[in-house]
Design a protein around this motif. Structure first.
Motif, short mmCIF file in Angstrom:
data_model
loop_
_atom_site.label_atom_id
_atom_site.label_comp_id
_atom_site.label_asym_id
_atom_site.label_seq_id
_atom_site.Cartn_x
_atom_site.Cartn_y
_atom_site.Cartn_z
N GLY A 216 2.87 21.84 -4.93
CA GLY A 216 2.40 21.25 -3.95
C GLY A 216 0.96 20.78 -3.96
O GLY A 216 0.73 19.80 -3.43
N GLY A 217 0.32 21.33 -4.92
CA GLY A 217 -1.13 21.06 -4.99
C GLY A 217 -1.42 19.89 -5.83
O GLY A 217 -2.02 18.81 -5.43
N PHE A 218 -0.40 19.64 -6.89
CA PHE A 218 -0.15 18.51 -7.63
C PHE A 218 -0.08 17.35 -6.61
O PHE A 218 -0.75 16.25 -6.69
CB PHE A 218 0.78 18.63 -8.67
N ILE A 219 0.85 17.47 -5.97
CA ILE A 219 1.37 16.21 -4.98
C ILE A 219 0.28 16.12 -3.88
O ILE A 219 -0.03 14.82 -3.54
CB ILE A 219 2.60 16.54 -4.18
N GLU A 220 -0.50 16.89 -3.47
CA GLU A 220 -1.63 16.82 -2.61
C GLU A 220 -2.66 15.84 -3.27
O GLU A 220 -3.33 14.98 -2.61
CB GLU A 220 -2.26 18.05 -2.22
N LYS A 221 -2.90 16.14 -4.59
CA LYS A 221 -3.98 15.62 -5.10
C LYS A 221 -3.55 13.82 -5.53
O LYS A 221 -4.59 13.27 -5.35
CB LYS A 221 -3.99 16.04 -6.76
N ILE A 222 -2.33 13.70 -5.67
CA ILE A 222 -1.85 12.46 -5.82
C ILE A 222 -1.55 11.51 -4.82
O ILE A 222 -1.82 10.34 -4.72
CB ILE A 222 -0.92 12.09 -6.99
N THR A 223 -1.58 12.21 -3.39
CA THR A 223 -1.31 11.69 -2.25
C THR A 223 -2.65 11.52 -1.34
O THR A 223 -2.43 10.96 -0.12
CB THR A 223 -0.21 12.30 -1.42
N TYR A 224 -3.35 12.30 -1.47
CA TYR A 224 -4.68 12.09 -0.64
C TYR A 224 -5.15 10.94 -0.27
O TYR A 224 -5.45 10.43 0.75
CB TYR A 224 -5.81 13.14 -1.13
N PHE A 225 -5.37 9.93 -1.35
CA PHE A 225 -5.88 8.56 -1.09
C PHE A 225 -4.68 7.99 -0.19
O PHE A 225 -4.99 7.27 0.62
CB PHE A 225 -6.05 7.99 -2.26
N TYR A 226 -3.33 8.14 -0.52
CA TYR A 226 -2.41 7.48 0.14
C TYR A 226 -2.41 7.99 1.74
O TYR A 226 -2.46 7.05 2.60
CB TYR A 226 -0.99 8.13 -0.47
N PHE A 227 -2.85 9.09 2.01
CA PHE A 227 -2.82 9.73 3.55
C PHE A 227 -3.87 8.73 4.03
O PHE A 227 -3.87 8.31 5.35
CB PHE A 227 -3.34 11.14 3.43
N LYS A 228 -5.18 8.55 3.42
CA LYS A 228 -6.04 7.86 4.03
C LYS A 228 -5.94 6.41 4.19
O LYS A 228 -6.26 5.93 5.28
CB LYS A 228 -7.25 8.01 3.23
N PHE A 229 -5.24 6.01 3.33
CA PHE A 229 -4.72 4.41 3.57
C PHE A 229 -3.87 4.28 4.59
O PHE A 229 -4.11 3.15 5.45
CB PHE A 229 -4.16 3.92 2.00
N HIS A 230 -2.84 5.06 4.80
CA HIS A 230 -2.01 4.90 5.90
C HIS A 230 -2.49 5.11 7.44
O HIS A 230 -2.32 4.51 8.26
CB HIS A 230 -0.72 5.70 5.80
N TRP A 231 -3.53 5.87 7.32
CA TRP A 231 -4.07 6.25 8.56
C TRP A 231 -5.09 4.95 8.95
O TRP A 231 -4.84 4.47 10.06
CB TRP A 231 -5.12 7.53 8.60
N GLU A 232 -5.75 4.48 8.09
CA GLU A 232 -6.73 3.19 8.03
C GLU A 232 -6.02 1.93 8.48
O GLU A 232 -6.49 1.46 9.63
CB GLU A 232 -7.51 2.95 6.94
N TRP A 233 -4.93 1.99 7.90
CA TRP A 233 -4.01 0.52 8.27
C TRP A 233 -2.74 0.64 9.18
O TRP A 233 -2.55 -0.46 9.74
CB TRP A 233 -3.64 0.00 6.79
N GLU A 234 -2.41 1.66 8.98
CA GLU A 234 -1.01 1.86 10.03
C GLU A 234 -1.15 2.96 11.02
O GLU A 234 -0.22 2.95 11.74
CB GLU A 234 0.24 1.94 9.23
N HIS A 235 -2.31 3.67 11.16
CA HIS A 235 -2.53 4.76 12.06
C HIS A 235 -1.30 5.78 12.01
O HIS A 235 -0.65 6.24 12.90
CB HIS A 235 -2.91 4.24 13.62
N ILE A 236 -0.55 5.97 10.88
CA ILE A 236 0.38 6.86 10.54
C ILE A 236 -0.34 8.27 10.12
O ILE A 236 -1.22 8.14 9.19
CB ILE A 236 1.23 6.42 9.40
N ARG A 237 -0.15 9.32 10.59
CA ARG A 237 -0.54 10.61 10.58
C ARG A 237 0.31 11.12 9.23
O ARG A 237 1.24 11.91 9.36
CB ARG A 237 -0.42 11.60 11.68
N GLY A 238 0.12 10.80 8.00
CA GLY A 238 0.88 11.13 6.99
C GLY A 238 0.92 9.71 6.05
O GLY A 238 0.10 9.00 6.16
N CYS A 239 1.92 10.00 4.97
CA CYS A 239 2.06 8.58 4.37
C CYS A 239 3.65 8.50 3.96
O CYS A 239 4.51 9.33 3.91
CB CYS A 239 1.32 8.89 2.99
#
Length: 311
Positions: A216-239
């Motif tokens: 879970g920690g590994f997946i969090e590390k590689i998806t954190y940027f993805y979460f930010k991108f989706h919120w900024e561009w699509e206003h999705i809470r998640g990725c």
């Protein structure tokens, strides 16, 4: 156990798809082939090795394929996947992993003709187009071809009408679809219509970390940027994690439903990369694609979490 080549461009969601495939007893990953897409090909090679190292599966061979699209200039997606292609996790490179002299297409040509091997394509279809050019018999030997790409009723993710993988190299995608039509074969299109429904939310990620801190920690590390991108561009809470759905569908065909139709990929103009699906049979042509339009989200998450996290 079904033998599979994973053709990909890692990429955050490609990495999650590789993890799911390696944790699935129904699949034997006989090799990973890299294509330029989300990340440049050599970066994709290093990223695949990082995932294999984390999974303890460096026995799986990785080969580099096409480093640019068939006709268009190469446009990466590092704005979506981070400077390193893995969410700016900046994981250390796997030591002493030389790039093999054999290319992705040479590997495909060799192993596909041995029979009973499928391909799950998670990136642009450039490697498969090159295989058509150099060894059509090997391409036509693919047992089952599943492509994460395209869109039908859903809007695009890099233009109003086009999904990234097909937009990145529409000429290769068009050649693959046309070749399949000419030879009475089909591709399975796992497009944005269904992948947009697979959203890794903060709540799901929290449960993953709680159940399995290491993975879970590994997946969090590689998806954190993805979460930010989706919120900024699509206003999705998640990725949105597109690619694992293609692997899940390969394993369990009941996860997705759709229709068969003759399909072409547009190669120019304002609609470049669009997947044109003749769902009404306007052209009176035999189908060359299965277009998935409905997804059982519960079945997907049951599979993903039980296998990746062992929930």
């Amino acid at each position: 156990m079904q033998k599979v080549i994973i053709d990909c461009d890692p990429g955050i969601d490609d990495s999650l798809a590789i993890m799911l495939a390696l944790k699935s007893p129904e699949i034997e990953v006989v090799g990973i082939t890299i294509v330029a897409g989300n990340s440049p090909a050599e970066m994709g090679f290093r990223n695949a090795k990082k995932i294999l190292s984390f999974m303890g599966r460096l026995d799986v061979p990785v080969y580099i394929g096409a480093q640019k699209p068939r006709v268009r200039d190469y446009i990466n997606a590092l704005d979506t996947h981070g400077e390193d292609g893995l969410g700016e996790s900046f994981l250390p490179d796997v030591p002493d992993q030389d790039i093999p002299s054999k290319t992705a297409v040479e590997f495909m040509s060799e192993i596909l003709k041995s029979g009973d091997v499928s391909v799950i394509a998670l990136g642009p279809l450039t490697n498969l187009a090159e295989l058509i050019d150099t060894d059509l018999a090997a391409f036509l030997s693919i047992k089952r071809l599943v492509s994460m790409g395209g869109n039908f009723r859903s809007h695009g993710n890099c233009s109003p009408v086009a999904e990234y993988n097909y937009w990145e190299d529409p000429d290769s995608a068009a050649l693959v679809y046309d070749t399949l039509y000419e030879n009475h074969k089909k591709i399975e299109m796992v497009g944005l219509d269904v992948t947009r429904e697979i959203v890794l939310t903060p709540e799901i990620l929290g449960k993953m970390k709680e159940a399995n801190p290491k993975v879970g920690g590994f997946i969090e590390k590689i998806t954190y940027f993805y979460f930010k991108f989706h919120w900024e561009w699509e206003h999705i809470r998640g990725c949105v994690i597109n690619d694992p759905l293609a692997v899940a569908q390969f394993i369990d065909p009941d996860i997705l439903n759709g229709l068969e139709a003759f399909t072409q990929i547009e190669t120019g103009g304002i609609s470049i990369g669009q997947s044109v699906v003749d769902s009404m049979g306007f052209y009176r042509k035999d189908s060359n694609a299965v277009i998935y339009t409905e997804v059982d989200k519960q079945k997907f998450w049951d599979m993903f979490l039980k296998r990746i996290i062992k929930l």
